[in-house]
Design a protein around this motif. Structure first.
Motif, short mmCIF file in Angstrom:
data_model
loop_
_atom_site.label_atom_id
_atom_site.label_comp_id
_atom_site.label_asym_id
_atom_site.label_seq_id
_atom_site.Cartn_x
_atom_site.Cartn_y
_atom_site.Cartn_z
N ASN A 16 7.58 10.62 1.01
CA ASN A 16 8.82 9.87 1.28
C ASN A 16 8.91 8.68 0.34
N LYS A 17 9.11 8.99 -0.94
CA LYS A 17 9.04 7.96 -1.98
C LYS A 17 10.09 6.86 -1.79
N GLY A 18 11.33 7.25 -1.43
CA GLY A 18 12.37 6.25 -1.27
C GLY A 18 12.08 5.27 -0.15
N PHE A 19 11.66 5.82 0.98
CA PHE A 19 11.31 4.99 2.13
C PHE A 19 10.14 4.05 1.77
N THR A 20 9.13 4.61 1.11
CA THR A 20 7.96 3.82 0.71
C THR A 20 8.34 2.70 -0.23
N PHE A 21 9.19 3.02 -1.21
CA PHE A 21 9.60 2.00 -2.19
C PHE A 21 10.33 0.84 -1.52
N LEU A 22 11.30 1.17 -0.64
CA LEU A 22 12.06 0.11 0.02
C LEU A 22 11.16 -0.75 0.90
N ASN A 23 10.25 -0.11 1.61
CA ASN A 23 9.36 -0.87 2.49
C ASN A 23 8.45 -1.79 1.70
N ILE A 24 7.84 -1.26 0.65
CA ILE A 24 6.94 -2.08 -0.16
C ILE A 24 7.71 -3.17 -0.89
N ILE A 305 10.28 -7.73 9.80
CA ILE A 305 11.38 -7.11 10.54
C ILE A 305 12.01 -5.99 9.71
N ASN A 306 12.18 -6.26 8.43
CA ASN A 306 12.71 -5.24 7.53
C ASN A 306 11.82 -4.00 7.56
N PHE A 307 10.51 -4.21 7.55
CA PHE A 307 9.56 -3.09 7.62
C PHE A 307 9.77 -2.29 8.91
N MET A 308 9.90 -3.00 10.02
CA MET A 308 10.09 -2.33 11.30
C MET A 308 11.37 -1.49 11.31
N ASN A 309 12.44 -2.11 10.83
CA ASN A 309 13.72 -1.40 10.84
C ASN A 309 13.70 -0.16 9.95
N SER A 343 0.89 1.65 7.60
CA SER A 343 1.37 0.28 7.47
C SER A 343 0.39 -0.57 6.67
N MET A 344 -0.91 -0.41 6.96
CA MET A 344 -1.94 -1.16 6.24
C MET A 344 -1.91 -0.82 4.75
N LEU A 345 -1.76 0.45 4.46
CA LEU A 345 -1.75 0.88 3.07
C LEU A 345 -0.57 0.27 2.32
N MET A 346 0.61 0.31 2.95
CA MET A 346 1.78 -0.29 2.32
C MET A 346 1.63 -1.81 2.22
N SER A 347 1.02 -2.40 3.25
CA SER A 347 0.80 -3.84 3.22
C SER A 347 -0.13 -4.22 2.07
N PHE A 348 -1.17 -3.41 1.85
CA PHE A 348 -2.09 -3.69 0.75
C PHE A 348 -1.38 -3.59 -0.60
N PHE A 349 -0.62 -2.50 -0.79
CA PHE A 349 0.12 -2.34 -2.05
C PHE A 349 1.11 -3.50 -2.24
N VAL A 394 -0.26 -8.77 8.26
CA VAL A 394 1.07 -8.22 8.02
C VAL A 394 1.10 -6.74 8.36
N GLY A 395 0.01 -6.02 8.03
CA GLY A 395 -0.03 -4.60 8.37
C GLY A 395 0.08 -4.37 9.86
N LEU A 396 -0.67 -5.17 10.63
CA LEU A 396 -0.61 -5.04 12.08
C LEU A 396 0.72 -5.52 12.64
N LEU A 397 1.18 -6.68 12.14
CA LEU A 397 2.43 -7.26 12.64
C LEU A 397 3.61 -6.36 12.34
N ALA A 398 3.68 -5.88 11.10
CA ALA A 398 4.84 -5.08 10.69
C ALA A 398 4.73 -3.64 11.15
N GLY A 399 3.51 -3.14 11.32
CA GLY A 399 3.36 -1.73 11.63
C GLY A 399 3.16 -1.42 13.09
#
Length: 803
Positions: A16-24, A305-309, A343-349, A394-399
């Motif tokens: 899900n490249k598009g979703f991943t890009f927007l989230n990161i 919040i953006n991550f959650m949405n 979430s952790m992985l995206m948070s790290f990136f 952030v990974g825990l909070l957002a994910g």
């Protein structure tokens, strides 16, 4: 097991490249802004921390009130330091600093002005941490005509730091030069110091140091080193009795409601919490630290919040995956851990990308904030652990919310297509959108008000004309030739008038003193000027006349402003009234009253000012020539005229560099902090809005996915695209409207308090709120309409196939 979670997470993110890009992207921007603000806050709060005894160092301040004149100064009288040390055993040592403004040194054939020069008592090295590369700190400043310089200064004048015993030639007024023996070299002071010092001159060389009066003049910056465990508040409480011991008129003053008070400011509080007159440097403001820290926190929350949405928007695509996993035996905790790992992985990136982005943006941020922040080895000492902490938090909070939300799907309902209903099915997501846009609208309103106030200050009538006024500095270099140079300027085409004075409305130099009028003592500014001062600066007379050098009586004449006339009790008619000034109480008669003009920042009310005319002979006798020549220009060929003026300057000054500025630029410099705040506000507001729109984009995508069948049925029943888009967008516009209602009163309260810091301010206009609201509505509409149009134009057959 953990390895499997992360392997699965990587596959999901890659799929899900598009979703991943927007989230990161959202997290990266939010974290980068936080890092920049953290760098800024750490820099501001680290001032003077290099002093090993910093917790025991306090500055002595003087507060005075004489009739209507109230001042809060960072200075004291000459003998305060010694008197305090002798009277209070709690004080270990004292030191006085006295700025040596515009001191000049000979460098070969060139005269160089040094702005960071201070007269110091020998104890300066016992109180402040000033590591000495050469010399003995205990004896370096014990003799007159000795000097300690910084390594930067040594390299500048001698190309080496080994300069012990060498001589610096100090060039005084009227060619009264003196040789200063270099008795020490110190390391350059850190940038995070509330004062700058490249030249430390022996205080014994300055005649003011021996002034015996405790109350007549207040030029010294006095610091105390208290003994360990001393309560500075308890010491401060003893100061009133101490002053009464030395000043027998204190009690009489207090009966009239006047006072002279001493108080202490901790060294570590000076930079951020002191805004007195005559500060040694340009201090910061603790309010801006709170503001920037709050903005950093809000933007980080927006990113989460953006991550959650975005994650919940993606939930419709993963609902069946959750259902199948549960049917095959996956536990809810296993699914939670799976989504948390993503979430952790995206948070790290995002964290790594944020560090790189913050590093890339640092030069731009330095430019708008006026800082010299840099990533150094010491930065990484705390930054690397912070990366780990940020990734986890952030990974825990957002994910956490998406993880628990997705893992709660019931397999039977999911596989039947009965996932949660769109925006109406989850009030939390609605609250998140309201929160996001409340912050965004708040920031838009705040930015507009800041710029409205800046515009007001730049265009407000100040009572003088600062446009096209050239200020030629260091005029005392010319000594007796200063007035000749002035006449040469008046002969140039494009020059309408010129005036010589040490005091300009936009300059930092002030001379506050006391005069006697109507049998009362009044505190006032006392400025020596020449006969062309009012005409050059277009300061208007309210009553009386200007100075006339042809009248010998004008040597004892003064012109006062309207505020001075009122405070002295001359509001009706001040002309021909007398005031007394100086230790000999010399009588001056008032010949004119000028309309009030702002010679301080617009944060402050106009205070009394007295102008007295000094002739060239008097300036020579005083040994203190004027510092500035203000030249009123009226030409369209400014570069040509500037070239002529510089050529004349070089002919008169020979070795002195041409130092000049324009008065309107100096005026703007008074509000540099507000201008920087405005630029930073625009940057952060833009990023906050972008992140908020990403979140809204995600929620719109989620809603469109969840209502696919409804859209298809409505199209079959005859609904057109416009009707469908309006129906889908209506709920979102309601949320933005609620956010507007929340943000407006909060922004008004906060910004109204900010404006209270200005004596002269623009009222908050209704159009600011309307503009912010319309801007937020348009941005929200543009963000969501693309998603809804795409959903509305899909063939209903395809929409119903989804079910």
């Amino acid at each position: 097991m953990i390895r499997n979670y992360f392997k699965t997470a990587c596959r999901s993110l890659k799929r899900n490249k598009g979703f991943t890009f927007l989230n990161i992207l959202g997290l990266t921007i939010g974290l980068a802004v936080c890092l920049l603000i953290v760098f800024y806050v750490l820099d501001e709060t680290s001032y003077d921390r290099y002093n090993s005894n910093g917790k025991r160092i306090y500055r002595v301040n003087t507060d005075t009130k004489f009739n209507t004149s109230v001042t809060s100064s960072a200075n004291t009288a000459p003998k305060v330091a010694e008197a305090l040390r002798l009277n209070f055993p709690e004080i270990e040592k004292t030191v006085r600093l006295l700025p040596d403004e515009g001191v000049r040194f000979q460098k070969g054939d060139e005269l160089v002005v040094e702005k960071n020069a201070l007269y110091c008592d020998p104890t300066v090295f016992d109180i402040f941490t000033l590591p000495m590369l050469e010399g003995d700190p205990h004896t370096a400043l014990t003799e007159p005509h000795t000097v300690v310089i910084s390594e930067r200064m040594a390299e500048k004048y001698f190309n080496t730091t080994h300069v012990l015993g060498r001589v610096l030639v100090r060039v005084g007024d009227n060619n009264r030069n003196s040789n200063l023996k270099i008795t020490g070299v110190i390391k350059d002071l850190p940038v995070q110091s509330h004062f700058e010092a490249d030249v430390l001159e022996s205080m014994i060389s300055d005649p003011l140091a021996s002034n015996e009066n405790l109350a007549a003049i207040f030029p010294f910056h006095t610091y105390l080193l208290l003994k360990p465990h001393t309560d500075h508040k308890a010491l401060e409480a003893k100061f009133p009795a101490f002053l009464k011991k030395y000043l027998d008129f204190i009690e009489e003053m207090e009966k009239q409601g006047d006072y002279i008070k001493l108080n202490l400011t901790p060294l570590f509080d000076i930079h951020l919490q002191s805004n007195r007159s005559n500060e040694l440097g340009a201090n910061g403001n603790i309010q801006y630290i709170y503001i920037y820290s709050g903005v950093a926190l809000f933007i980080l929350l927006l990113a989460c919040i953006n991550f959650m949405n975005l994650s919940t928007a993606h939930s419709a695509n993963r609902a069946k995956e959750v259902g199948v996993r549960k049917v095959l035996g996956s536990s809810r905790m296993g699914l939670v851990l799976q989504f948390i790992s993503e979430s952790m992985l995206m948070s790290f990136f995002a964290t790594v990308a944020a560090i790189l982005l913050a590093w890339a943006l640092l030069p731009f941020f330095n430019q708008i904030s006026g800082k010299t922040l840099a990533l150094t080895s010491s930065t990484f000492v705390w930054l690397l652990p912070a990366i780990t902490g940020i990734t986890l938090v952030v990974g825990l909070l957002a994910g956490s919310y998406p993880a628990f939300f997705l893992s709660a799907f019931m397999p039977v309902k999911v596989l039947k297509g009965k996932t949660a209903a769109g925006i109406k099915g989850n009030g939390l997501r609605s609250l998140l959108v309201i929160f996001q846009f409340s912050i965004s609208i708040f920031l838009i309103i705040g930015t507009l008000i800041i710029y409205n106030q800046l515009n007001y200050m730049q265009h407000k009538s100040l009572g003088f004309n600062r446009k096209q006024v050239l200020l030629v500095k260091q005029m005392n270099v010319l000594n007796k030739q200063a007035n000749v140079f002035k006449q040469e300027m008046l002969n140039l085409p494009g020059v309408t008038s010129a005036t010589l004075s040490s005091f300009m409305p936009t300059a930092h130099r002030r001379w506050s003193n006391y005069v006697t009028a109507n049998n009362n003592v009044h505190q006032t500014e006392f400025w020596p000027v020449d006969e062309d001062y009012l005409r050059t600066l277009n300061i208007s007379l309210d009553n009386g006349r200007d100075f006339n050098p042809a009248l010998s009586s004008d040597s004892s004449a003064v012109i006062i402003n309207q505020t001075a006339a009122r405070s002295m009790g001359f509001a009706g008619d001040a002309i021909d009234k007398t005031i007394a000034y100086g230790t000999n109480q010399k009588q001056y008669h008032i010949i004119g009253v000028v309309k009030d003009f702002n010679f301080n920042s617009l944060r402050d009310n106009i205070t009394p000012v007295v102008l007295t005319m000094t002739t060239p002979f008097e300036r020579k006798k005083q040994g203190d020539g004027p510092d500035v020549l203000a030249i009123k220009l009226n030409t369209g060929e400014l570069p040509v005229l500037m070239s002529l003026i510089e050529k004349k300057w070089k002919a008169f000054s020979k070795d002195q560099a041409f130092d000049y500025s324009f008065m309107d630029e100096d005026f703007d410099g008074l509000y540099r902090a507000e201008q920087r705040t405005g630029k930073i506000a625009i940057l952060f507001t833009t990023l906050a809005i972008f992140i908020a729109c990403l979140g809204l984009f995600g929620l719109a995508a989620y809603t469109a996915e969840q209502r696919t069948r409804e859209i298809g049925i409505r199209k079959v029943l005859g609904a057109n695209v416009a009707d469908l888009v309006t129906m889908l967008a209506a709920n979102f516009m309601k949320l933005v409207f609620i956010a507007f209602l929340v943000a407006v009163p909060l922004a008004w309260l906060f910004m109204n308090k900010w404006l209270q810091g200005f004596a002269y301010r623009e009222s908050i206009s209704w159009w600011v709120f309307i503009t912010a609201g319309l801007g937020a509505f348009l941005l929200a509409l543009v963000t969501i309409i693309s998603q809804f149009i795409r959903a509305a134009i899909v063939n209903p057959v395809q929409s119903l196939k989804v079910e």
